[in-house]
Scaffold this motif. Structure first.
Motif, short mmCIF file in Angstrom:
data_model
loop_
_atom_site.label_atom_id
_atom_site.label_comp_id
_atom_site.label_asym_id
_atom_site.label_seq_id
_atom_site.Cartn_x
_atom_site.Cartn_y
_atom_site.Cartn_z
N ILE A 138 0.84 -1.20 0.00
CA ILE A 138 0.00 0.00 0.00
C ILE A 138 0.87 1.24 0.00
O ILE A 138 0.58 2.22 -0.69
CB ILE A 138 -0.97 -0.02 1.20
N LYS A 139 1.97 1.22 0.76
CA LYS A 139 2.88 2.37 0.78
C LYS A 139 3.48 2.62 -0.60
O LYS A 139 3.60 3.76 -1.03
CB LYS A 139 4.00 2.15 1.81
N VAL A 140 3.85 1.55 -1.29
CA VAL A 140 4.41 1.69 -2.64
C VAL A 140 3.38 2.30 -3.58
O VAL A 140 3.67 3.24 -4.32
CB VAL A 140 4.89 0.31 -3.17
N ILE A 141 2.17 1.77 -3.52
CA ILE A 141 1.09 2.29 -4.38
C ILE A 141 0.78 3.73 -4.01
O ILE A 141 0.59 4.58 -4.89
CB ILE A 141 -0.16 1.39 -4.27
N ASP A 142 0.76 4.03 -2.73
CA ASP A 142 0.48 5.38 -2.26
C ASP A 142 1.52 6.36 -2.82
O ASP A 142 1.16 7.45 -3.29
CB ASP A 142 0.46 5.42 -0.74
N ARG A 143 2.80 5.98 -2.77
CA ARG A 143 3.84 6.86 -3.31
C ARG A 143 3.65 7.08 -4.81
O ARG A 143 3.85 8.19 -5.31
CB ARG A 143 5.22 6.27 -3.03
N ILE B 229 0.80 7.01 -6.46
CA ILE B 229 -0.39 7.86 -6.64
C ILE B 229 -0.05 9.31 -6.33
O ILE B 229 -0.39 10.22 -7.10
CB ILE B 229 -1.56 7.37 -5.77
N VAL B 230 0.66 9.54 -5.22
CA VAL B 230 1.05 10.91 -4.86
C VAL B 230 1.94 11.50 -5.95
O VAL B 230 1.76 12.65 -6.36
CB VAL B 230 1.75 10.93 -3.48
N SER B 231 2.87 10.72 -6.44
CA SER B 231 3.75 11.20 -7.51
C SER B 231 2.96 11.54 -8.76
O SER B 231 3.19 12.57 -9.40
CB SER B 231 4.78 10.12 -7.83
N PHE B 232 1.99 10.70 -9.10
CA PHE B 232 1.14 10.95 -10.26
C PHE B 232 0.38 12.26 -10.10
O PHE B 232 0.35 13.09 -11.00
CB PHE B 232 0.16 9.79 -10.45
N PHE B 233 -0.23 12.47 -8.93
CA PHE B 233 -1.01 13.69 -8.70
C PHE B 233 -0.13 14.93 -8.72
O PHE B 233 -0.52 15.98 -9.22
CB PHE B 233 -1.80 13.62 -7.40
N LYS B 234 1.08 14.83 -8.17
CA LYS B 234 1.99 15.99 -8.18
C LYS B 234 2.35 16.35 -9.62
O LYS B 234 2.43 17.53 -9.97
CB LYS B 234 3.24 15.69 -7.37
N THR B 235 2.58 15.34 -10.44
CA THR B 235 2.90 15.59 -11.84
C THR B 235 1.72 16.24 -12.55
O THR B 235 1.88 17.23 -13.27
CB THR B 235 3.26 14.26 -12.56
N GLN B 236 0.52 15.72 -12.31
CA GLN B 236 -0.68 16.31 -12.93
C GLN B 236 -0.87 17.75 -12.48
O GLN B 236 -1.23 18.61 -13.27
CB GLN B 236 -1.93 15.49 -12.57
N GLU B 237 -0.62 17.97 -11.21
CA GLU B 237 -0.78 19.31 -10.64
C GLU B 237 0.16 20.31 -11.32
O GLU B 237 -0.26 21.37 -11.76
CB GLU B 237 -0.49 19.24 -9.15
N SER B 238 1.43 19.92 -11.44
CA SER B 238 2.40 20.86 -12.00
C SER B 238 2.29 21.00 -13.52
O SER B 238 2.51 22.08 -14.05
CB SER B 238 3.82 20.44 -11.62
N GLU B 239 1.94 19.92 -14.21
CA GLU B 239 1.91 19.97 -15.68
C GLU B 239 0.56 20.41 -16.24
O GLU B 239 0.50 20.92 -17.35
CB GLU B 239 2.28 18.61 -16.26
#
Length: 112
Positions: free
Chosen positions: A57-62, A64-74
């Motif tokens: 779950i921690k791996v998946i969570d990281r 997901i967070v990385s994906f959202f940060k990328t979407q947010e910035s791009e």
């Protein structure tokens, strides 16, 4: 479609049959879907060995967070900035229009 065989141990074959049955698919279809799943998600089945659910779950969570940060910035920040620019431009144009309408109304007032 040509049929192919793969060699797996008896225990894995039983587990595969059990999983396929749980998901209401035959073994062949289920195996094809597993392959597609691993291709699309980029998940490495070896990475799962020895890890408990909390670690996974921690791996998946990281991810997901990385994906959202990328979407947010791009995507989100550029859209937000463009909306702000458009809002300011619209406000300027409306103020200009109001000034022009006021001028027209003042001229009409003096003519009557």
């Amino acid at each position: 479609m040509r049929k192919k065989s793969i060699i797996i141990n008896e225990r894995s074959h039983k587990e595969l049959k059990k999983l396929a049955r749980e998901y209401n698919r035959n073994i062949g279809k289920f195996t094809e879907e597993m392959i597609l799943y691993f291709q699309k998600t980029g998940t490495d089945p070896q990475a799962i060995k020895g890890k408990n659910a909390t670690e996974m779950i921690k791996v998946i969570d990281r991810r997901i967070v990385s994906f959202f940060k990328t979407q947010e910035s791009e995507i989100l920040y550029p859209i937000h900035n463009q909306l702000l620019k458009n809002g300011k431009r619209t406000e300027t144009l409306f103020n200009k229009l109001i000034d022009q309408l006021n001028t027209v109304f003042e001229r009409m007032k003096y003519r009557n």
